[in-house]
Write an enzyme that holds these catalytic residues in place. Sequence first.
Site, PDB file in Angstrom:
ATOM      1  N   ASP A 171       0.915  -1.327   0.018  1.00  0.00           N
ATOM      2  CA  ASP A 171       0.045   0.273   0.070  1.00  0.00           C
ATOM      3  C   ASP A 171       0.478   1.088   0.017  1.00  0.00           C
ATOM      4  O   ASP A 171       0.350   2.256  -0.167  1.00  0.00           O
ATOM      5  CB  ASP A 171      -1.161  -0.175   1.143  1.00  0.00           C
ATOM      6  CG  ASP A 171      -0.337   0.160   2.350  1.00  0.00           C
ATOM      7  OD1 ASP A 171       0.610  -0.107   2.590  1.00  0.00           O
ATOM      8  OD2 ASP A 171      -0.596   0.257   3.166  1.00  0.00           O
ATOM      9  N   SER A 172       1.935   1.179  -0.094  1.00  0.00           N
ATOM     10  CA  SER A 172       2.936   2.729  -0.111  1.00  0.00           C
ATOM     11  C   SER A 172       2.982   2.544  -1.221  1.00  0.00           C
ATOM     12  O   SER A 172       3.253   4.008  -1.847  1.00  0.00           O
ATOM     13  CB  SER A 172       4.454   1.945  -0.107  1.00  0.00           C
ATOM     14  OG  SER A 172       4.533   0.699  -1.061  1.00  0.00           O
TER      15      SER A 172
ATOM     16  N   ASP B 155      -1.225  -6.056  -0.093  1.00  0.00           N
ATOM     17  CA  ASP B 155      -1.379  -5.838   0.659  1.00  0.00           C
ATOM     18  C   ASP B 155      -2.654  -5.405   1.013  1.00  0.00           C
ATOM     19  O   ASP B 155      -3.535  -5.097   0.648  1.00  0.00           O
ATOM     20  CB  ASP B 155      -0.553  -4.429   1.205  1.00  0.00           C
ATOM     21  CG  ASP B 155       0.462  -4.333   2.700  1.00  0.00           C
ATOM     22  OD1 ASP B 155       0.760  -5.076   2.811  1.00  0.00           O
ATOM     23  OD2 ASP B 155       1.055  -3.086   1.679  1.00  0.00           O
TER      24      ASP B 155
ATOM     25  N   LYS C 149      -1.065  -9.291   2.973  1.00  0.00           N
ATOM     26  CA  LYS C 149      -0.377  -9.114   3.327  1.00  0.00           C
ATOM     27  C   LYS C 149      -1.247  -8.477   5.234  1.00  0.00           C
ATOM     28  O   LYS C 149      -2.432  -7.508   4.279  1.00  0.00           O
ATOM     29  CB  LYS C 149       1.258  -8.327   3.193  1.00  0.00           C
ATOM     30  CG  LYS C 149       2.109  -7.706   4.844  1.00  0.00           C
ATOM     31  CD  LYS C 149       2.978  -7.391   4.261  1.00  0.00           C
ATOM     32  CE  LYS C 149       2.944  -6.091   3.328  1.00  0.00           C
ATOM     33  NZ  LYS C 149       2.541  -4.706   4.367  1.00  0.00           N
TER      34      LYS C 149
ATOM     35  N   GLU D 200      -1.463  -5.696   8.251  1.00  0.00           N
ATOM     36  CA  GLU D 200      -0.204  -4.957   9.245  1.00  0.00           C
ATOM     37  C   GLU D 200      -0.828  -5.438  10.239  1.00  0.00           C
ATOM     38  O   GLU D 200      -2.046  -5.410  10.813  1.00  0.00           O
ATOM     39  CB  GLU D 200      -0.265  -3.165   9.504  1.00  0.00           C
ATOM     40  CG  GLU D 200       0.521  -2.901   8.299  1.00  0.00           C
ATOM     41  CD  GLU D 200       0.560  -1.809   8.154  1.00  0.00           C
ATOM     42  OE1 GLU D 200       0.216  -0.748   8.891  1.00  0.00           O
ATOM     43  OE2 GLU D 200       1.312  -1.003   6.648  1.00  0.00           O
TER      44      GLU D 200
ATOM     45  N   GLU E 140       9.246  -4.347  10.506  1.00  0.00           N
ATOM     46  CA  GLU E 140       9.940  -3.000   9.248  1.00  0.00           C
ATOM     47  C   GLU E 140      10.797  -1.845  10.613  1.00  0.00           C
ATOM     48  O   GLU E 140       9.738  -2.242  11.538  1.00  0.00           O
ATOM     49  CB  GLU E 140       8.914  -2.696   8.989  1.00  0.00           C
ATOM     50  CG  GLU E 140       8.848  -0.631   8.430  1.00  0.00           C
ATOM     51  CD  GLU E 140       8.285  -0.139   6.987  1.00  0.00           C
ATOM     52  OE1 GLU E 140       7.195  -0.991   6.703  1.00  0.00           O
ATOM     53  OE2 GLU E 140       8.665   0.568   7.157  1.00  0.00           O
TER      54      GLU E 140
END
Length: 272
Positions: free
Chosen positions: A49-50, A88, A118, A120, A187
């Site tokens: 999602d970057s 993501d 993915k 978080e 991260e």
Amino acid sequence: MSAQKIERRITAPQITARKGGDPIVCLTAYDAPTAAILDEHCDLILVGDSVGMVVHGLTTTVGVTLDMMIMHGQAVMRGSNSALVVVDLPFGYYEDSPERAFHSAARVMRETGCQAVKIESGSYAAETIAYLVERGIPVMSHVGLRPQSMNVLGGFRARGRTEKVADQIVENAIAAAEAGSFAVVVEGVSAELADKVTKAVKIPTIGIGASAGCDGQILVTPDMLGLFSRVPKFVKKYADMEAMVEGAVKTYAAEVKSRDFPGEANTYKFTK
Ligand code: KIV
């Protein structure tokens, strides 16, 4: 006979089996041509999602939508055929219930053809991870600096400076692994903490700003290609795309103005 293309992609269990072995090579991609270049060199391509920040110009990842992730996921799947592709789940599409996470993840997998998602992973995530894995969705977790929580964390600073937060990160990673994640992104933590997490879990740790002690590494591709002058400390620039693109565009503009472009070689001439 089927007309469908047969794909032989790396699988999530194959990534898990690499724990403690050869380092796992991962990068992000958001479009088909980049994915095609990465495919031969990467075990895993993340549609992160970057994308919101490095492609769409957002200041955080919070504004990224599921539709955006699906569109970029489809492009990356079209461009690649051997790497494991992970997409993501963006902010707001999975945190409040395992059911909502399942609907979001199933839509992503159905509409892109990717093999995993993915998320978080704060302390709330274990139940969701188990729910997804049980229902056929491989999950990669993400601990340490969690960019979707930057408004709570107060920014994009490295995490785990106090013992309490460091312990919480290790606990989140253990919970994510025990719930069935096939790998975990770590991260923005110190080398010492990355090492602690790597030793504490049976699944591979994929580091970003987390030291060479992790089982694999990932970077945001436009960062490592040097598309932006300002990047976090942990990024190594393997190219200077900003200067390359700037130079090319400057030369193009000058040649258009001087009428040197298009030249003979770029002009159609039909013979009668
Ligand atoms: O969104 C992303 O690109 C990521 C990587 C930084 C791991 O989550």
